[in-house]
Design an enzyme around this catalytic site. Structure first.
Site, PDB file in Angstrom:
ATOM      1  N   ASP A 246     -13.241 -12.481 -13.454  1.00 16.21           N
ATOM      2  CA  ASP A 246     -11.836 -12.906 -13.420  1.00 16.21           C
ATOM      3  C   ASP A 246     -11.203 -11.638 -13.642  1.00 16.21           C
ATOM      4  O   ASP A 246     -11.024 -11.275 -15.098  1.00 16.21           O
ATOM      5  CB  ASP A 246     -11.869 -14.032 -14.385  1.00 16.21           C
ATOM      6  N   GLY A 247     -10.355 -11.192 -12.818  1.00 16.87           N
ATOM      7  CA  GLY A 247      -9.577  -9.985 -13.073  1.00 16.87           C
ATOM      8  C   GLY A 247      -8.461 -10.230 -14.359  1.00 16.87           C
ATOM      9  O   GLY A 247      -7.865  -9.283 -14.971  1.00 16.87           O
TER      10      GLY A 247
ATOM     11  N   ASP B 201      -2.718  -8.124  -7.806  1.00 14.75           N
ATOM     12  CA  ASP B 201      -2.636  -8.526  -6.448  1.00 14.75           C
ATOM     13  C   ASP B 201      -3.418  -9.985  -6.196  1.00 14.75           C
ATOM     14  O   ASP B 201      -4.153 -10.045  -5.247  1.00 14.75           O
ATOM     15  CB  ASP B 201      -3.037  -7.494  -5.496  1.00 14.75           C
TER      16      ASP B 201
ATOM     17  N   HIS C 255      -7.618  -7.622  -8.712  1.00 11.49           N
ATOM     18  CA  HIS C 255      -7.976  -8.615  -7.459  1.00 11.49           C
ATOM     19  C   HIS C 255      -8.117  -7.578  -6.217  1.00 11.49           C
ATOM     20  O   HIS C 255      -7.283  -7.290  -5.409  1.00 11.49           O
ATOM     21  CB  HIS C 255      -6.808  -9.433  -7.044  1.00 11.49           C
TER      22      HIS C 255
ATOM     23  N   SER D 269      -6.541  -1.768  -1.278  1.00  9.23           N
ATOM     24  CA  SER D 269      -6.179  -0.983  -2.286  1.00  9.23           C
ATOM     25  C   SER D 269      -7.287  -0.239  -3.073  1.00  9.23           C
ATOM     26  O   SER D 269      -6.819   0.852  -3.435  1.00  9.23           O
ATOM     27  CB  SER D 269      -5.466  -1.893  -3.413  1.00  9.23           C
TER      28      SER D 269
ATOM     29  N   HIS E  14       0.826  -1.059   0.026  1.00 10.40           N
ATOM     30  CA  HIS E  14       0.051  -0.068   0.155  1.00 10.40           C
ATOM     31  C   HIS E  14       0.948   1.318  -0.119  1.00 10.40           C
ATOM     32  O   HIS E  14       0.483   2.277  -0.684  1.00 10.40           O
ATOM     33  CB  HIS E  14      -0.900   0.002   1.193  1.00 10.40           C
TER      34      HIS E  14
ATOM     35  N   GLU F 181     -13.335  -8.510  -8.586  1.00 10.87           N
ATOM     36  CA  GLU F 181     -13.269  -9.289  -7.308  1.00 10.87           C
ATOM     37  C   GLU F 181     -14.340 -10.377  -7.676  1.00 10.87           C
ATOM     38  O   GLU F 181     -15.440 -10.197  -7.971  1.00 10.87           O
ATOM     39  CB  GLU F 181     -13.704  -8.459  -6.194  1.00 10.87           C
TER      40      GLU F 181
HETATM   41  N1  SAM Z   1      -5.839  -6.042  -3.320  1.00  9.39           N
HETATM   42  C1  SAM Z   1      -6.501  -5.962  -2.173  1.00  9.39           C
HETATM   43  C2  SAM Z   1      -5.793  -4.970  -1.156  1.00  9.39           C
HETATM   44  O1  SAM Z   1      -4.590  -4.676  -1.365  1.00  9.39           O
HETATM   45  O2  SAM Z   1      -6.456  -4.541  -0.425  1.00  9.39           O
HETATM   46  C3  SAM Z   1      -6.263  -7.218  -1.755  1.00  9.39           C
HETATM   47  C4  SAM Z   1      -6.429  -8.360  -2.588  1.00  9.39           C
HETATM   48  S1  SAM Z   1      -6.466 -10.112  -2.039  1.00  9.39           S
HETATM   49  C5  SAM Z   1      -4.928 -10.363  -1.954  1.00  9.39           C
HETATM   50  C6  SAM Z   1      -6.980 -11.103  -3.611  1.00  9.39           C
HETATM   51  C7  SAM Z   1      -8.183 -10.896  -3.844  1.00  9.39           C
HETATM   52  O3  SAM Z   1      -8.437 -11.504  -5.053  1.00  9.39           O
HETATM   53  C8  SAM Z   1      -9.431 -11.711  -3.061  1.00  9.39           C
HETATM   54  O4  SAM Z   1     -10.339 -11.254  -2.364  1.00  9.39           O
HETATM   55  C9  SAM Z   1      -9.801 -12.668  -3.935  1.00  9.39           C
HETATM   56  O5  SAM Z   1     -10.946 -13.299  -3.633  1.00  9.39           O
HETATM   57  C10 SAM Z   1      -9.643 -12.204  -5.234  1.00  9.39           C
HETATM   58  N2  SAM Z   1      -9.640 -13.282  -6.335  1.00  9.39           N
HETATM   59  C11 SAM Z   1      -9.082 -14.420  -6.438  1.00  9.39           C
HETATM   60  N3  SAM Z   1      -8.782 -14.659  -7.802  1.00  9.39           N
HETATM   61  C12 SAM Z   1      -9.485 -13.639  -8.663  1.00  9.39           C
HETATM   62  C13 SAM Z   1      -9.513 -13.491  -9.826  1.00  9.39           C
HETATM   63  N4  SAM Z   1      -9.259 -14.399 -10.827  1.00  9.39           N
HETATM   64  N5  SAM Z   1     -10.139 -12.604 -10.383  1.00  9.39           N
HETATM   65  C14 SAM Z   1     -10.709 -11.424  -9.447  1.00  9.39           C
HETATM   66  N6  SAM Z   1     -10.645 -11.670  -8.032  1.00  9.39           N
HETATM   67  C15 SAM Z   1     -10.008 -12.757  -7.761  1.00  9.39           C
END
Ligand code: SAM
Length: 301
Positions: free
Chosen positions: A151-152, A172, A42, A105, A19, A123
């Protein structure tokens, strides 16, 4: 589907590194009077509570933001501008959303973006996507911020290149699935073809798994083959023994048991970031380092 919930990890040492770096990047990118698009592949839930059951169960913020705050006065020098900026962003959220609020984030980005900028948040977890939507709704920013339950890795490409040709892609993933490592590489390659001048920031855990050990080399290769500048920063807070966070807590990731080190890799980093991290990483380690194994690395081409 997924078991990873960022609520267990919010405010840990990896979030401090990620961050603070994100803030350093966004301060630079919002300095020019051209609209910016931030794509967060993500996103997580966007906003967390450090007194939640999840946060208490893992206790990870004790090794992260809480320890940082407790040790600030003992730093040998006053906090670097980037570290002070990170803390002032946290203060903003504590004032706005309560003492125990910690921004993810999406909320950090939203806070730093200007009216003309856009934020796209991906997400997939049903609970966190719902929470993210609820949190974003409170911002009354539906023209500026979009939440996508997609899916990101796969769908972020639809926003590239942004109309203004100015953008940041933050990747992330939770690395809960081993395939996330390869998908980071493939997505970065794809996105660089679509938007070669974009800034890319990838977070990753530094763990014993071969895919994790190999990721920095593979990321550097992608950047080098595309002829782009890159920057790699890692931070370790202690030796890998005696992990404090239990790995078997329901809902908590099995992918990062007792995570002690993590890194960020950037392609086309702002030129200001190198100096900012050079000043900041030693202070983070001074505050967060717990034993002789703690330390940081900073590399760039
Ligand atoms: N970026 C956030 C932050 O810094 O506050 C934290 C994100 S966390 C490490 C990863 C997130 O990605 C989780 O909430 C998970 O559910 C989500 N996730 C997992 N695979 C994903 C995908 N293929 N596409 C989108 N989101 C996904």
């Amino acid at each position: 589907m997924f078991s990873y919930r960022h609520a267990y990890h919010a405010g840990n040492h990896a979030d401090v590194l990620k961050h603070a770096t994100l803030i350093g990047v966004l301060r630079h990118l919002t300095d020019k009077p051209v609209p910016l698009m931030v794509v967060d592949t993500h996103a997580g839930a966007g906003l967390y509570r450090l007194d939640s059951d999840a946060a208490h169960t893992s206790g990870e913020m004790l090794e992260g933001v809480q320890r940082l705050r407790e040790r600030l006065d003992a730093l040998t020098c006053p906090p670097s501008p980037l570290l002070a900026d990170y803390l002032s962003v946290l203060d903003h959220f504590q004032k706005a959303a309560g003492e125990t609020a910690y921004p993810g984030s999406p909320f950090i980005s939203k806070h730093l973006l200007r009216d003309e900028d856009k934020l796209k948040l991906f997400e997939l977890h049903p609970t966190d996507a719902r929470l993210l939507e609820q949190h974003v709704k409170q911002l009354n920013a539906h023209r500026q911020v979009a939440v996508l339950r997609e899916d990101g890795f796969e769908h972020s490409k639809k926003f590239l290149p942004p109309p203004s040709r100015r953008g940041l892609v933050l990747m992330d993933p939770s690395y809960e699935l081993k395939t996330d490592y390869a998908r980071v590489i493939d997505t970065l390659k794809d996105h660089l073809k679509r938007f070669a001048t974009g800034t890319y920031m990838i977070w990753f855990p530094v763990i014993a798994r071969p895919e994790s050990q190999d990721l920095p080399r593979r990321l550097k290769n992608v950047a080098q083959q595309a002829g782009k500048d890159w920057l790699l920063a890692t931070m370790r807070v202690r030796s890998g023994q005696a992990p404090r966070a239990a790995a078997t807590v329901p809902g908590q990731s099995q992918a990062r048991p007792g995570l002690v080190a993590s890194g960020v890799f950037l392609v086309n980093p702002p030129y200001t970031l190198k100096t900012a991290l050079k000043d900041t990483l030693p202070q983070m380690v001074e505050a967060l380092g717990q034993d002789k194994q703690s330390g940081f690395s900073l590399e760039h081409n």
